[in-house]
Design an enzyme around this catalytic site. Structure first.
Site, PDB file in Angstrom:
ATOM      1  N   CYS A 126       0.826  -1.209   0.000  1.00  0.00           N
ATOM      2  CA  CYS A 126       0.000   0.000   0.000  1.00  0.00           C
ATOM      3  C   CYS A 126       0.854   1.250   0.000  1.00  0.00           C
ATOM      4  O   CYS A 126       0.524   2.230  -0.644  1.00  0.00           O
ATOM      5  CB  CYS A 126      -1.002  -0.010   1.140  1.00  0.00           C
ATOM      6  SG  CYS A 126      -0.363  -0.375   2.747  1.00  0.00           S
ATOM      7  N   GLU A 128       4.700   1.057   0.669  1.00  0.00           N
ATOM      8  CA  GLU A 128       6.103   0.746   0.896  1.00  0.00           C
ATOM      9  C   GLU A 128       6.933   1.195  -0.303  1.00  0.00           C
ATOM     10  O   GLU A 128       6.942   0.531  -1.350  1.00  0.00           O
ATOM     11  CB  GLU A 128       6.295  -0.748   1.154  1.00  0.00           C
ATOM     12  CG  GLU A 128       5.812  -1.192   2.526  1.00  0.00           C
ATOM     13  CD  GLU A 128       4.350  -1.629   2.554  1.00  0.00           C
ATOM     14  OE1 GLU A 128       3.579  -1.158   1.696  1.00  0.00           O
ATOM     15  OE2 GLU A 128       3.998  -2.438   3.418  1.00  0.00           O
TER      16      GLU A 128
END
Lengths: 896, 87
Positions: A502, A504
């Site tokens: 989501c 990183e």
């Protein structure tokens, strides 16, 4: 003429053309393609399903190849598993392939973790042997919560509180799992973890849910795919390359006495898996051929014939069209996500990777813009169907059922110019027409990004699906240079970064695709998982333990060793918090390092090790640092602002104003300020309070705690603690090394862990009650505490340099009326731009009416397709647990 | 004969599938799960000549490969290189 029309006219006179869709309302957006609509109708009826085809074949071939070189043995097992999957093709789909034969299918990975199934073998077998309920019951009971199978019924058994498995497959699950008893990654690593001096401490920490889960649970993902090799060479070409490399390297150390000889085995393994991937594609071609042979509808038959042609081609050759290329990327994606339990295996900058294919088709007249959009809509459905089978805690408590296959757009190309391609406009358009949870979209915002593209993206964000989210490209690049510079990253590679999972930030590189008579430098991932370090430490819970001298009063157990220090200043509390954090990270990091080391030794990535540069060049798998960049392993935190607000209140009420002693404060916290806990009420929203007879006793202290300075109001008295925290954690995390021998860094996303970790945390000094959900993200204000508007939150959030960490997460909730019309789109983009210009890394929006969410909570069946943004991902409302639903409802809603 | 054992059955999930001929959703269990007259047996291990000695859970032996091994009867065999329909 309306105001908006006047504005448009004025802009036009000054040479600024607004895109056609910048002012569109929901009603103006074209319907999704008919085939997609039919598929979504089916999707909404589907149950998440586990079946045993893949594990059966993996296990059989693995066991039969006992004694072979490990990487080759695993490649044989995976190739057999993929090539024996029953191919499923639905009549209306134009892109095919699934993880399993079921559309929302998944399967267990006993070679990674088998203990649950082995411990529950008898219970599972009892369920399998139990007579079914009446036939009527068997077909009439529906699992609650969208596709979630939360209870067993009829011939279906619920596992991990999400998936249904048919009773007849339970004996297979039990038998396969038994083969891995004692030698799964989980059990092997547990065996060696016992040698670490702090093993008992680690166990206590996990029992108290100070940390959410172990690394072996999802060893891959939170990274970016790389599709270059198959797009350039096709499977046959790769097989030929493997033969060449085998001849060059087998039996040759070539100066590397440790890993030189392993290259030959690596290439044998890569050849094996390329053959398996090829057969997997052929199986779909054969199935499409059969379906065409029995089909009476000419249109559907033609569709099957086209699928057969595409699959037969990409089974061997490099793609020669946009559709073939898109299908091949899906094939690679499914191949990788079938390696291990995974979340966050991200697509990367697909619109830039596939632009050359789209260009050629468009020029030759073999595809229209509308046809490309249709394919991209089908693509969305395929990615939405990717499920992950992990434990209930990971699947529900962390992932909320999502698998975070993120698609990034924008950013810069290799030459430092805007990377936006025409295809990326179509990807957004497809996301507007076909509203699905995945892939979520991420805009890599840069000052060089074209204005009309940003307006198009803002128009999409306004629709309320939670995508695209917005990331700061320059901040991301700066983090790349900071973190991967020591490994030799240069500016060109830094420009290839994007989101894995989501939020990183993941390293990438550009590779030269030779297609259509020219070279195009396409971006892709260039490292292993940018996660899988220490998984979600609840920062407020650590503070709670500081105040209770290491005792977890919820479970009445001494979790951390007593510090026995008089906490006579805020500094003393902060120092003990840092000491506890050191203790926690030290022991968790060692155990997680062991888990991941055993994973890479016994379950090395195979498909991913073929795809990721520079594995193939060097003849080394991803687990053995074959990737170009390896300083990827992180420390994940949760509850940042909840923690900071508690510090702020302690500072104000106990040490500055001296209104209460620390003992009085702790006493109030232990008694939940005289309210019932959320364990008792079942409501997890911070705004719900039910008094007990003790309430009057704590009324004043509760009032003072609630009114203490809070983060998110541009108030340095509170915001100073964010600056302190970020500086401390920057240094602290970098003291610890991953199994790759590289320093950790901080990942600040909450995903859904702020629900369960809030659940285990008692009331805090900021007035948050026991068991209620933490604040989401890392720089979102605690719900209801931001009183000075959005720009005040931006001021608070940027008191430190966001490029020092992997990410910083901010969620905002806007009422649809706040961004209505063209001016609303412009306003939304202005908000984004203001935050980016202040150095904020990420912002995402829920454009939604809280009243509707409350109604949806009460009547979920009426809102099957409602989606909300949680923390880095979009999910169907009805498939989210109640604590997170409560938290999303309670987030501050900005109306203007 | 059930829909799920038919070659024209398209897998959807643990409780239902789709008939490739009629395009209707068909259940695996209960009313409506019986196949129609156009049933064509799907390749599964349980109907392969190499499948033998099934136990009470329909786990039997597969002798179709170089090394015999256990297998489960409901395992799909459409993609198996050694599948041979048991007449």
């Amino acid at each position: 003429m309306t105001n908006e029309e006047k504005l448009n006219e004025l802009l036009k006179q000054r040479g600024i053309e607004m895109p056609d869709n910048a002012n569109i309302s929901v009603e103006d957006i074209p319907n999704q393609a008919e085939g997609c609509s039919r598929l979504m109708d089916i999707y909404y009826m589907l149950k998440n399903t586990v079946d045993m085809e893949y594990p059966y074949w993996y296990n059989r071939v693995w066991q039969q190849n006992s004694g072979d070189i490990l990487i080759v043995r695993r490649a044989k097992a995976m190739a057999a598993a993929l090539s024996h999957l029953t191919p499923t093709i639905l009549p209306y789909e134009k892109l095919v392939m699934n993880k399993t034969r079921n559309v929302r299918g998944a399967f267990p990975f006993p070679w990674v973790t088998a203990s649950f199934f082995n411990a529950q073998a008898d219970a599972l077998m009892s369920e399998a042997d139990a007579p079914a309920e009446s036939e009527a019951d068997a077909v009439s009971i529906v699992g609650a919560g969208g596709g979630n199978v939360t209870k067993s019924y009829g011939n279906i058994i619920s596992i991990a509180k999400k998936f249904g498995i048919r009773k007849e497959e339970i004996p297979v699950l039990v038998k396969v799992s038994k083969s891995w008893k004692g030698n799964s990654v989980e059990e092997m690593s547990q065996r060696y973890a016992q040698y670490t001096p702090q093993y008992k401490l680690e166990q206590d920490i996990m029992d108290s849910v100070l940390c959410m889960f172990d690394s072996y649970c999802i060893p891959q993902g939170r990274e970016v795919m790389n599709y270059y090799l198959p797009l350039q060479y096709g499977w046959d070409g790769i097989i030929e390359l493997c033969d060449k490399r085998i001849a060059e390297t087998m039996g040759e150390a070539q100066g590397d006495g440790i890993l030189g000889m392993s290259r030959g085995y690596y290439y044998v393994a890569m050849k094996t898996i390329a053959q398996g991937m090829s057969r997997w594609c052929e199986n779909y071609a054969r199935r499409a051929h059969y379906l065409a042979s029995i089909e009476s509808d000419p249109a559907i038959r033609k569709n099957y014939e086209e699928i057969e042609a595409v699959m037969a081609h990409i089974a061997h050759h490099a793609p020669q069209s946009f559709r073939q290329a898109l299908q091949l990327t899906l094939c690679c994606h499914f191949g990788v996500v079938n390696e291990d339990p995974q979340s966050g295996q991200s697509i990367g900058r697909l619109g830039q990777v596939l632009q050359p294919f789209y260009d050629k088709d468009l020029r030759e007249g073999t595809i229209s813009e509308e046809e490309a959009i249709e394919l991209l809509e089908f693509y969305r459905i395929k990615i939405t169907c990717i499920e992950c089978f992990a434990s209930a805690g990971v699947t529900g408590g962390v992932l909320s059922g999502n698998t975070f296959n993120n698609l990034s757009l924008g950013g810069l190309n290799r030459d430092g110019l805007s990377a936006v391609t025409p295809l990326e406009y179509l990807i957004i358009e497809a996301g507007m027409r076909c509203r699905t949870t995945q892939p979520t979209l991420s805009i890599l915002y840069d000052e060089k990004t074209p204005e009309d593209f940003l307006m198009k993206a803002a128009s999409c964000t306004k629709l309320g699906m939670g995508y695209p989210a917005w990331m700061n490209n320059q901040v991301g690049m700066n983090f790349m240079m900071l973190n991967y510079g020591p490994e030799g990253m240069n500016l060109q590679d830094a420009r290839a970064w994007c989101l894995g999972g989501c939020l990183e930030s993941s390293p990438g590189c550009f590779l030269p695709l030779n297609y259509d008579g020219k070279i195009t430098w396409i971006p892709g991932g260039a490292g292993p998982t940018a996660g899988s370090g220490v998984h979600f430490v609840g920062l407020p819970k650590v503070l709670e333990l500081v105040l209770t001298n290491g005792m977890d009063c919820r479970i009445n157990r001494q979790i951390l060793p007593p510090h026995n220090r008089a906490l006579d200043s805020l500094q003393a509390i902060q120092e003990e918090w840092v000491n506890y954090m050191n203790l926690i990270i030290d022991c968790l990091n060692k155990v997680n390092n062991l888990q991941m080391d055993i994973w890479r030794k016994y379950c090395p990535p195979i498909v991913n090790s073929l795809l990721k540069p520079d594995c193939f060049t060097n003849g080394r798998d991803l687990g053995m640092m074959g990737g170009r960049y390896n300083a990827t392993i992180n420390f994940e935190s949760c509850g940042t602002v909840t923690f900071l607000n508690a510090l702020s209140s302690l500072n104000k009420n106990v040490f500055v104003d001296k209104k209460y002693s620390l003992d009085q404060m702790v006493d109030a916290m232990m008694h939940n300020f005289g309210f019932k806990t959320s364990y008792e009420t079942g409501v997890f929203s911070p705004d719900f309070r039910e008094a007990t007879p003790d309430a009057p006793k704590y009324e004043q202290i509760f009032f003072d705690c609630i009114n203490a300075p809070k983060f998110g109001n541009a108030d340095w008295e509170a915001d100073q603690f964010l600056k302190w925290y970020e500086d401390v954690m920057f240094d602290l995390t970098r003291q610890y090394q991953s199994y790759y021998g590289k320093p950790l860094y901080m990942c600040q996303i909450s995903v859904s862990t702020h629900g369960p970790q809030g659940f285990v945390t008692l009331a805090d000094a900021a007035g948050r009650l026991a068991g209620t959900t933490y604040s989401d993200g890392s720089v979102s204000a605690a719900a209801g505490t931001d009183k000075n508007g959005i720009y005040a939150i931006f001021e608070s959030a940027t008191v430190y340099d966001h490029s020092t960490q992997q990410n910083a997460q901010m969620n905002l909730k806007l009422h649809p009326s706040a961004v209505r019309g063209l001016q609303g789109t412009r306003k939304l983009l202005d908000i984004v731009r203001a935050y980016m210009r202040k150095g904020g890394f990420h912002v995402q929006f829920n454009v939604v009416d809280s009243k509707m969410l409350r109604n949806a909570q009460a009547h979920p069946d009426n809102y099957r397709d409602l989606m909300v943004r949680v923390a880095g991902f979009t999910q169907y409302w009805c498939e989210i647990g109640k604590p997170i639903q409560d938290e999303v409802i309670y987030r501050t809603e900005y109306e203007n | 004969m059930k829909h799920i054992d038919c070659q024209n059955y398209i897998y959807l999930d643990c409780e239902k599938g789709m008939c490739a001929l009629s395009k209707t959703i068909v259940p695996i269990d209960g009313n409506g799960s019986e196949a129609c007259s156009r049933f064509v047996r799907a390749p599964k291990c349980s109907c392969c000549v190499h499948f033998s000695n099934p136990d009470s859970h329909n786990l039997g032996t597969c002798s179709g490969f170089e090394k015999p091994d256990w297998v489960y009867g409901s395992c799909g065999a459409e993609t198996c290189e050694h599948f041979k329909m048991n007449k």
